[in-house]
Structure formats: structure tokens, C-alpha cells
Design a protein around this motif. Structure first.
Motif, PDB file in Angstrom:
ATOM      1  N   MET A   1       0.852  -1.209   0.000  1.00 55.83           N
ATOM      2  CA  MET A   1       0.000   0.000   0.000  1.00 55.83           C
ATOM      3  C   MET A   1       0.889   1.260   0.000  1.00 55.83           C
ATOM      4  N   GLY A   2       0.554   2.234  -0.868  1.00 54.34           N
ATOM      5  CA  GLY A   2       1.326   3.489  -0.900  1.00 54.34           C
ATOM      6  C   GLY A   2       1.070   4.323   0.359  1.00 54.34           C
ATOM      7  N   ILE A   6      -4.397   2.594  -0.980  1.00 51.60           N
ATOM      8  CA  ILE A   6      -4.239   1.637  -2.086  1.00 51.60           C
ATOM      9  C   ILE A   6      -4.511   2.317  -3.442  1.00 51.60           C
ATOM     10  N   VAL A   7      -4.184   1.595  -4.498  1.00 52.34           N
ATOM     11  CA  VAL A   7      -4.533   2.052  -5.855  1.00 52.34           C
ATOM     12  C   VAL A   7      -5.758   1.254  -6.300  1.00 52.34           C
ATOM     13  N   TYR A  31     -10.011   9.674  -1.345  1.00 53.14           N
ATOM     14  CA  TYR A  31      -8.904   9.398  -2.258  1.00 53.14           C
ATOM     15  C   TYR A  31      -8.880  10.423  -3.398  1.00 53.14           C
ATOM     16  N   GLU A 123       1.982   7.554  -4.970  1.00 51.13           N
ATOM     17  CA  GLU A 123       1.856   7.394  -3.514  1.00 51.13           C
ATOM     18  C   GLU A 123       0.580   6.682  -3.095  1.00 51.13           C
ATOM     19  N   GLY A 124      -0.188   6.170  -4.051  1.00 55.43           N
ATOM     20  CA  GLY A 124      -1.418   5.445  -3.724  1.00 55.43           C
ATOM     21  C   GLY A 124      -2.530   6.399  -3.295  1.00 55.43           C
ATOM     22  N   ALA A 141      -2.004  -2.752  -9.116  1.00 52.65           N
ATOM     23  CA  ALA A 141      -3.038  -2.089  -8.293  1.00 52.65           C
ATOM     24  C   ALA A 141      -3.650  -3.105  -7.331  1.00 52.65           C
ATOM     25  N   GLU A 142      -3.892  -2.668  -6.099  1.00 55.58           N
ATOM     26  CA  GLU A 142      -4.449  -3.585  -5.091  1.00 55.58           C
ATOM     27  C   GLU A 142      -5.873  -4.017  -5.453  1.00 55.58           C
TER      28      GLU A 142
END
Ligand code: DC
Length: 226
Positions: A1-2, A6-7, A31, A123-124, A141-142
Motif C-alpha cells: 500500500m502506498g 491503495i490504488v 482518495y 503514492e497510492g 493495483a491492489e
């Protein structure tokens, strides 16, 4: 995780509900939101204004390299500034939709725009939406979501959207345009990577309202541990 979270990559064809879903999910989670299609649209718009053809790869790549973007969330919508100029409404016209789909086939253009998108998501804590955000932009990506909806439903959505902006449109013509763009976009994505990502979760939005779509994606994000 950034550092920021997450992305979340949300991909899918035109009219599948990506933009509204992605924007609302980003706002629910606090986000950032990135509409990657707006970048291809901004490029198409810039080329038309310069009198250049979107089919000219060198001209498109040269113009892409010099573009600056500023995305501002405002009152539930997004304002798009291109080289400091407000292009929010202009990039949604049918002419620009067509030009965007044409510039998107050029590998040189994709390299430039994908690199910009990767920088913004480093940086997510970001929701990206487009066609290749879970494949070329953030293959790690998560959470990857692939939104689909049947073509008649997508045409109806586009019709309502245009009417709400005071633009008259014919449903059958829209359906034909969507089919044409689908075919070109699908070919573009197949060339630039697998589509959809093999680990994407498909959500069919036909018959789902926006609240249900958002709730489903937020639920999937929570399952990723955020
Ligand atoms: O999602 P949209 O309709 O705003 O996208 C505009 C065009 O850009 C569409 O023809 C597909 C293309 N596109 C792309 O090739 N890759 C992306 N990540 C986003 C959009």
C-alpha cells in the motif's frame, strides 16, 4: 500500500458508469480521482484546435508531451484545465470523443500519458478510471474493477447525459457510435496489454443504480483491508 492508501483501477467501455462510480468512490474514501480518458480527450481537443489530425502520431505525441493538466473536483463534478484553459465541456463533444479514440491508438501517445498517470498515482490513495489503468498503468493495483453494461443501456445513459447538457441526440445514432468506439478501443487495448486484467473483478452495472455501483466498489476496497 502506498503512503496515501491503495490504488483502485476501474476500467470498462464507454458508458459503463466508470466516471461517476470512480468519482464517488474516491470521495467516499477521501482518495484522489483520476479520469485518464479526460487526458486522451484533452489531447484530441488540442489537436483539433491546432488543425492537426488525430491520426498523425508524431503531431499527437509532440502535442501530448507539451500538455499540462489540472483536474479540480467541484460540486460533485470535475473541472478540467488544459494548459490553463477550461476545457470541461468542450472535451465531451462527439467530435472530441472520436478524436480521443483516434489519438489513443498511437503507442507514442500512450507512453507519454501512461507515464503521467503513473506519476500521479505513485503514492497510492487514488482511484483511476479508464481502459488500461489495471493493466498498463498500475498492473499491481491492489484493487482492479472492470465495469460492464449492455450497449443499449450505455446508449441510454449517454443520451440522458447529453440531454441534461441541452444537446439533442438520436438514440440509434449513439448506439452506432458506441459500437464503433468499442471496436476501436478494444483493438487498442488488446495491442497495449491484456484487457481486462486477468485479476480484475467484473461488475455488471446494467440495471444497477449509481449508489449500488459505488457501494459494491467500496465494499471491494474494504475487503482489501483499508
Ligand atoms: O473513457 P472516455 O470515453 O472518456 O475515453 C476517451 C477515449 O480515450 C476512449 O476512446 C478510449 C480512450 N482511452 C484509452 O484508450 N485509455 C484510457 N486509459 C482512457 C481512455
Amino acid at each position: 500500500m502506498g503512503k496515501r492508501g491503495i490504488v483502485i483501477a476501474i476500467d470498462g467501455p464507454a458508458g459503463s458508469g466508470k466516471s461517476t462510480t470512480a468519482r464517488c468512490v474516491a470521495s467516499r474514501l477521501g482518495y484522489l480521482y483520476l479520469d485518464t480518458g479526460a487526458m486522451y480527450r484533452a489531447l484530441g481537443w488540442s489537436l483539433i484546435r491546432k488543425g492537426l489530425s488525430p491520426d498523425d502520431e508524431a503531431a499527437a505525441a509532440g502535442t501530448a508531451a507539451a500538455l499540462t493538466f489540472d483536474f479540480r473536483l467541484e460540486g460533485g463534478g470535475q473541472r478540467v484545465l488544459v494548459n490553463g484553459e477550461d476545457a470541461t465541456g468542450a472535451i465531451r463533444s462527439s467530435e472530441v470523443s472520436d478524436a480521443a479514440s483516434r489519438v489513443a491508438v498511437h503507442p507514442a501517445v500512450r507512453n507519454i500519458l501512461v507515464a503521467r498517470q503513473q506519476e500521479l498515482g505513485l503514492e497510492g490513495g487514488i482511484v483511476l478510471e479508464g481502459r488500461d489503468t489495471g493493466t498498463a498503468v498500475f498492473p499491481k493495483a491492489e484493487l482492479k474493477v472492470f465495469l460492464v453494461a449492455d450497449v443499449a443501456e450505455r446508449a441510454r445513459r449517454r443520451h440522458r447525459e447529453l440531454l441534461s447538457c441541452g444537446v439533442a441526440a438520436d438514440l440509434d445514432v449513439l448506439m452506432g457510435q458506441i459500437r464503433e468506439r468499442d471496436a476501436r478501443d478494444k483493438a487498442t487495448q488488446r495491442r497495449s496489454g491484456s484487457w481486462p486484467a486477468s485479476d480484475a473483478i467484473t461488475v455488471d452495472t446494467t440495471g444497477l443504480n449509481i449508489d449500488a455501483q459505488v457501494a459494491r466498489v467500496v465494499e471491494l476496497a474494504r475487503e482489501c483491508g483499508i
